[in-house]
Design an enzyme around this catalytic site. Structure first.
Site, PDB file in Angstrom:
ATOM      1  N   VAL A 112       0.863  -1.176   0.000  1.00 18.78           N
ATOM      2  CA  VAL A 112       0.000   0.000   0.000  1.00 18.78           C
ATOM      3  C   VAL A 112       0.900   1.226   0.000  1.00 18.78           C
ATOM      4  O   VAL A 112       1.913   1.267   0.703  1.00 18.78           O
ATOM      5  CB  VAL A 112      -0.912   0.029   1.238  1.00 18.78           C
ATOM      6  CG1 VAL A 112      -1.759   1.309   1.239  1.00 18.78           C
ATOM      7  CG2 VAL A 112      -1.791  -1.205   1.283  1.00 18.78           C
ATOM      8  N   CYS A 113       0.547   2.206  -0.814  1.00 15.52           N
ATOM      9  CA  CYS A 113       1.249   3.488  -0.826  1.00 15.52           C
ATOM     10  C   CYS A 113       2.730   3.266  -1.139  1.00 15.52           C
ATOM     11  O   CYS A 113       3.079   2.514  -2.048  1.00 15.52           O
ATOM     12  CB  CYS A 113       1.022   4.188   0.519  1.00 15.52           C
ATOM     13  SG  CYS A 113       1.471   5.933   0.579  1.00 15.52           S
ATOM     14  N   THR A 114       3.623   3.881  -0.376  1.00 14.85           N
ATOM     15  CA  THR A 114       5.054   3.755  -0.643  1.00 14.85           C
ATOM     16  C   THR A 114       5.626   2.416  -0.204  1.00 14.85           C
ATOM     17  O   THR A 114       6.832   2.178  -0.359  1.00 14.85           O
ATOM     18  CB  THR A 114       5.831   4.884   0.048  1.00 14.85           C
ATOM     19  OG1 THR A 114       5.483   4.907   1.435  1.00 14.85           O
ATOM     20  CG2 THR A 114       5.504   6.224  -0.587  1.00 14.85           C
ATOM     21  N   THR A 132       1.989   3.437  -6.529  1.00 16.62           N
ATOM     22  CA  THR A 132       2.412   3.949  -5.228  1.00 16.62           C
ATOM     23  C   THR A 132       1.662   5.255  -4.988  1.00 16.62           C
ATOM     24  O   THR A 132       0.812   5.652  -5.801  1.00 16.62           O
ATOM     25  CB  THR A 132       3.947   4.159  -5.210  1.00 16.62           C
ATOM     26  OG1 THR A 132       4.369   4.422  -3.861  1.00 16.62           O
ATOM     27  CG2 THR A 132       4.374   5.303  -6.109  1.00 16.62           C
ATOM     28  N   ALA A 162      -2.271   2.258  -4.421  1.00 19.93           N
ATOM     29  CA  ALA A 162      -1.852   3.663  -4.399  1.00 19.93           C
ATOM     30  C   ALA A 162      -1.889   4.192  -2.966  1.00 19.93           C
ATOM     31  O   ALA A 162      -1.823   3.431  -2.011  1.00 19.93           O
ATOM     32  CB  ALA A 162      -2.730   4.470  -5.350  1.00 19.93           C
TER      33      ALA A 162
END
Length: 236
Positions: A112-114, A132, A162
């Site tokens: 998730v995300c970074t 990301t 993202a």
């Protein structure tokens, strides 16, 4: 049949919603499977280098349920993200080695995300499509992946989400992938996930994905000041 292990990775400074949103979805799946007698089931754990509570980028602290040594071969692994704290983990050989080892046998490797930057930093996303947080897209490309501006992206066994809230969508997709669309919908209903943001959806056509570039590059310099090779890789 034995339950399959879904391991969420915990490390200091991460963004709680990156972890807790998907964790709620997958814990909900575990509950639904138990109630319906579904086999094989999925057992959710949170792994870290130690069992001590760690800080996050909010006032809350979070503790793991298992050490990474206790879960070397999870069936599913999910890596949350964050800001400078996540970039700092790009120089953590213990975490990166755990991800490489887990990758050898995992059915799905997710982020998730970074968190996808950590997968890429471990060499798992070379040449693969991934996503990301929008502000970190250049870092993902520089670590060998191909950034795709979508809510979640699947490439073989890799599922990347993202930024932050996208973790819930990503986890619902993961639940469907591991079981069925119907079970995933049941989990969505159970957590009453029916987003209706008060200001409407984001118009991505007007978002400048480089607008935070000075800030995220500042995070990188802060996090990796003692690791010039990795820093140069991100800022090349």
């Amino acid at each position: 049949m034995n339950a399959k292990t879904v391991a969420f990775v915990l490390y200091p400074g991460l963004t709680p919603l990156d972890l807790v949103g998907p964790l709620q979805v997958m814990s909900g799946l575990e509950t639904v499977e138990t109630v319906l007698g579904v086999q094989p089931r999925h057992h959710v754990i949170v792994v870290a280098e130690s069992l001590e509570a760690v800080p996050t980028d909010t006032p809350v602290r979070i503790a793991a349920t298992s050490t990474i040594e206790e879960a070397p071969e999870p069936d599913v692994v999910l890596v949350p993200g964050g800001g400078a704290a996540t970039l700092r983990q790009l120089a953590n050989p213990v975490l990166l080695d755990f991800l490489r080892e887990a990758d050898r046998s995992a059915e799905v490797v997710a982020s998730v995300c970074t968190g996808s930057l950590l997968l890429a930093g471990a060499g798992l996303l070379d040449g693969r499509r991934a996503t990301t947080h929008w502000a970190y897209h250049r870092f993902l490309d520089r670590l060998g992946a191909t950034y795709v501006p979508q809510r979640w992206v699947e490439d073989d066994q890799y599922l990347t989400g993202a930024g932050v809230s996208a973790g819930i969508d990503t986890a619902l997709r993961l639940a469907a992938r591991l079981t069925t669309d119907d079970l995933a919908r049941t989990v969505q209903l159970a957590i009453e996930y029916d987003p209706q943001p008060p200001h409407g959806g984001i118009d991505w056509r007007g978002v400048d994905r480089d607008s935070f570039r000075p800030r995220v590059e500042g995070f990188a310099r802060e996090a990796l000041a003692d690791h010039p090779v990795m820093l140069a890789r991100l800022l090349e």
